[in-house]
Design a protein around this motif. Structure first.
Motif, PDB file in Angstrom:
ATOM      1  N   ALA A  50       6.262   0.179  -2.859  1.00 45.83           N
ATOM      2  CA  ALA A  50       5.340   1.470  -2.894  1.00 45.83           C
ATOM      3  C   ALA A  50       5.934   2.398  -3.595  1.00 45.83           C
ATOM      4  O   ALA A  50       5.357   3.438  -4.257  1.00 45.83           O
ATOM      5  CB  ALA A  50       4.998   1.595  -1.242  1.00 45.83           C
ATOM      6  N   ALA A 194       3.367  10.399  -0.245  1.00 46.22           N
ATOM      7  CA  ALA A 194       2.019   9.518  -0.381  1.00 46.22           C
ATOM      8  C   ALA A 194       2.154   8.069  -0.423  1.00 46.22           C
ATOM      9  O   ALA A 194       1.731   7.348   0.070  1.00 46.22           O
ATOM     10  CB  ALA A 194       0.906  10.245  -1.200  1.00 46.22           C
ATOM     11  N   ALA A 195       3.060   7.752  -1.491  1.00 40.60           N
ATOM     12  CA  ALA A 195       3.325   6.420  -1.735  1.00 40.60           C
ATOM     13  C   ALA A 195       3.996   5.804  -0.752  1.00 40.60           C
ATOM     14  O   ALA A 195       3.617   4.650  -0.314  1.00 40.60           O
ATOM     15  CB  ALA A 195       3.998   6.403  -3.065  1.00 40.60           C
ATOM     16  N   ALA A 198       1.782   4.991   2.485  1.00 42.44           N
ATOM     17  CA  ALA A 198       0.898   3.759   2.252  1.00 42.44           C
ATOM     18  C   ALA A 198       1.404   2.696   3.061  1.00 42.44           C
ATOM     19  O   ALA A 198       0.707   1.706   3.303  1.00 42.44           O
ATOM     20  CB  ALA A 198       0.605   3.432   0.887  1.00 42.44           C
ATOM     21  N   ALA A 209       2.099  -5.412   3.185  1.00 40.13           N
ATOM     22  CA  ALA A 209       0.657  -5.338   3.162  1.00 40.13           C
ATOM     23  C   ALA A 209       0.009  -6.384   3.916  1.00 40.13           C
ATOM     24  O   ALA A 209      -0.817  -6.054   4.682  1.00 40.13           O
ATOM     25  CB  ALA A 209       0.172  -5.188   1.764  1.00 40.13           C
TER      26      ALA A 209
END
Length: 229
Positions: A50, A194-195, A198, A209
């Motif tokens: 990420a 922000a990365a 996630a 994920a």
């Protein structure tokens, strides 16, 4: 510590820029520290993958932590995110490996400075020739390679002092990211936050994920173990 806005971002502990009341150093140097945790090696790779979305050619990352903290594991995730030719393995004996990008992005230069001495031996590698076109990651590089660039992202990997089962290769990790220098201005730090947000769960733990919910997900005080090189 202060909270960030956005889904999952409230779990990303941040001191300094990007957080209300954060301190900032002189000449654009950020004093803030971003803190995340991982439960296992897959989580560490997911975090680094990420993170790669916020990097660009010319970035210098310095990895710091004890033996077995997961520095190479982290770099594997970074390589996957950048889309470079693998496999990414510890460059302990070759000192430096260059992984060409397969998708037109920056290459990955992976360096192990453990066996190197002072700045002279570092300079002999001529890393500056690759800096502009690559993301450069240096294991054991703290206080050795910072002179190569005016900005650096320090990544400290910490392993627990005690685990339930010393023979279990899976252990949790705490990662502290400290951006320094003019490259890491407010906009760049916001992109970095922000990365990372996630992949940050509600308890501040990075997960792959496709990770399945576990009992540890339901109880933030419960950690499964993380195994890393």
């Amino acid at each position: 510590m202060s909270a960030l806005d956005g889904t999952g971002a409230d779990a990303l502990g941040v001191d300094g820029p990007g957080a209300p009341g954060g301190a900032r150093g002189t000449a654009g140097e950020a004093d803030g520290v971003l803190v995340l945790r991982t439960r296992d090696a897959d989580g560490t790779r997911a975090l680094a993958q990420a993170l790669s979305g916020a990097l660009r050619a010319g970035d210098l990352l310095v990895l710091d932590g004890p033996l077995g903290a997961g520095k190479t594991t982290f770099t594997q995730g970074l390589g996957a995110g950048l889309g470079v030719r693998g496999p990414v393995a510890s460059p302990t004996f070759v000192i430096e490996r260059v992984h060409p990008n397969l998708a037109g992005g920056p290459d990955l230069v992976h360096v192990d400075a453990y066996r190197l001495g002072g700045e002279g031996e570092i300079d002999d590698l001529d890393l500056e020739a690759d800096l502009d076109r690559a993301v450069t990651v240096v294991e054991w590089g703290r206080d050795r390679v910072e002179h190569l660039a005016d900005s650096v992202l320090l990544v400290e990997l910490e392993r627990p002092d005690r685990v339930d089962d010393p023979l279990d290769p899976d252990e949790p990790r705490t990662l502290r990211l400290t951006p320094r220098g003019p490259r890491w201005d407010g906009a760049a730090i916001a992109a970095l936050e922000a990365a990372l947000a996630a992949v940050a769960g509600l308890d501040g733990t990075a997960e792959p994920a496709d990770a399945e919910p576990t009992a540890a997900d339901a109880d933030p005080t419960t950690d499964t173990a993380e195994g890393e090189r």
